[in-house]
Design an enzyme around this catalytic site. Structure first.
Site, mmCIF file in Angstrom:
data_model
loop_
_atom_site.group_PDB
_atom_site.id
_atom_site.type_symbol
_atom_site.label_atom_id
_atom_site.label_comp_id
_atom_site.label_asym_id
_atom_site.label_seq_id
_atom_site.Cartn_x
_atom_site.Cartn_y
_atom_site.Cartn_z
ATOM 1 N N ALA A 40 0.667 -0.672 0.028
ATOM 2 C CA ALA A 40 0.467 0.008 -0.760
ATOM 3 C C ALA A 40 1.034 1.526 -0.189
ATOM 4 O O ALA A 40 1.490 1.087 0.629
ATOM 5 C CB ALA A 40 -0.935 -0.405 1.446
ATOM 6 N N ASP A 41 0.305 2.056 -0.758
ATOM 7 C CA ASP A 41 0.272 3.382 -0.185
ATOM 8 C C ASP A 41 0.243 4.691 -0.440
ATOM 9 O O ASP A 41 -1.279 4.520 -0.576
ATOM 10 C CB ASP A 41 1.515 3.975 -1.897
#
Length: 242
Positions: A71-72
């Site tokens: 995830a970012d």
């Protein structure tokens, strides 16, 4: 086997709500924005790069199915006027006519920068973007989803702001704050995904895992809301059809 490509303690807490054992392997992908890249494009690219980075390092054993989750998350300020701010539908953003007036607020370099950012965000709405990328090792298939949440900051006092900065909590937080901080409580009247602002929108991850062929027996919305002590108004819409 589930692998989380992140050292974030907040993401570890949230993904544990799925009820599966998981391994943490941190990605070393450079998180640099490309000129003229929009926030949504940026988080999707970086999240997928993180997942690919880890999937390439794992065993090629065909008998072991590995699911890599990355995830970012970024905090985006569209300026005081809000011009160009993307309209949110908890999972998709619709850029308005002016998409040039934004700034990505990362982790502060020091306490002074944290102080400036918190003064800047006070009493205004900004946006938090998270992209979630999933890769199945057995066939290399990639799945990606993203969430955008409007975040209304309350008008905290100068004294509250200074006490929070002095705690040093802002230093490892994008946007210089933690929505879940029990002493500061910087956000008020949130109408979107709380877990997204923490760094891992669990309902978006759940539907992405479903697309990848994995389904948990846990009631994720209930577990997430109980853990965060938040009555989520958007989970039904996010998980509609899944």
């Amino acid at each position: 086997m589930l692998v989380l490509a992140s050292q974030s303690p907040r993401r570890r807490q949230l993904i544990s709500l799925l009820g599966w054992d998981f391994t943490v392997i941190s990605s070393k992908v450079e998180e640099e924005i490309i000129p003229e890249e929009l926030p949504g494009e940026y988080v999707r690219r970086v999240a997928l790069d993180k997942a690919l980075d880890i999937s390439r390092k794992l065993s090629d054993d065909p008998d072991t199915e590995v699911l890599v989750v990355a995830a970012d998350t970024i905090v985006v300020d569209w300026g005081k006027s809000g011009l160009g701010r993307e309209v949110t539908k908890e999972g998709q953003g619709i850029p308005s006519a002016d998409i040039s007036k934004f700034e990505i607020l990362g982790k502060p370099a020091d306490l002074e920068e944290a102080r400036r950012v918190l003064y800047r965000l006070r009493g205004r709405i900004h946006q938090v973007y998270t992209a979630v990328a999933v890769i199945r090792s057995r066939n290399g298939k990639q799945f990606i989803d993203n969430c955008i949440t409007d975040v209304p900051m309350r008008v905290y006092s100068d004294e509250e702001l200074e006490a929070y900065v002095a705690s040093r909590d802002p230093l490892d937080k994008a946007g210089s704050y933690a929505i879940q901080h029990s002493g500061f409580h910087p956000v008020q009247n949130l109408q979107g995904c709380f877990a997204n602002v923490m760094g891992l929108p669990l309902c978006h991850l759940t539907r992405t895992l479903f697309k990848a062929g994995w389904r948990t027996s846990k009631d994720i919305p209930a577990a997430c809301q109980a853990f965060l002590e938040y009555d989520c108004p958007v989970y039904n819409k996010i998980l509609e059809g899944y």
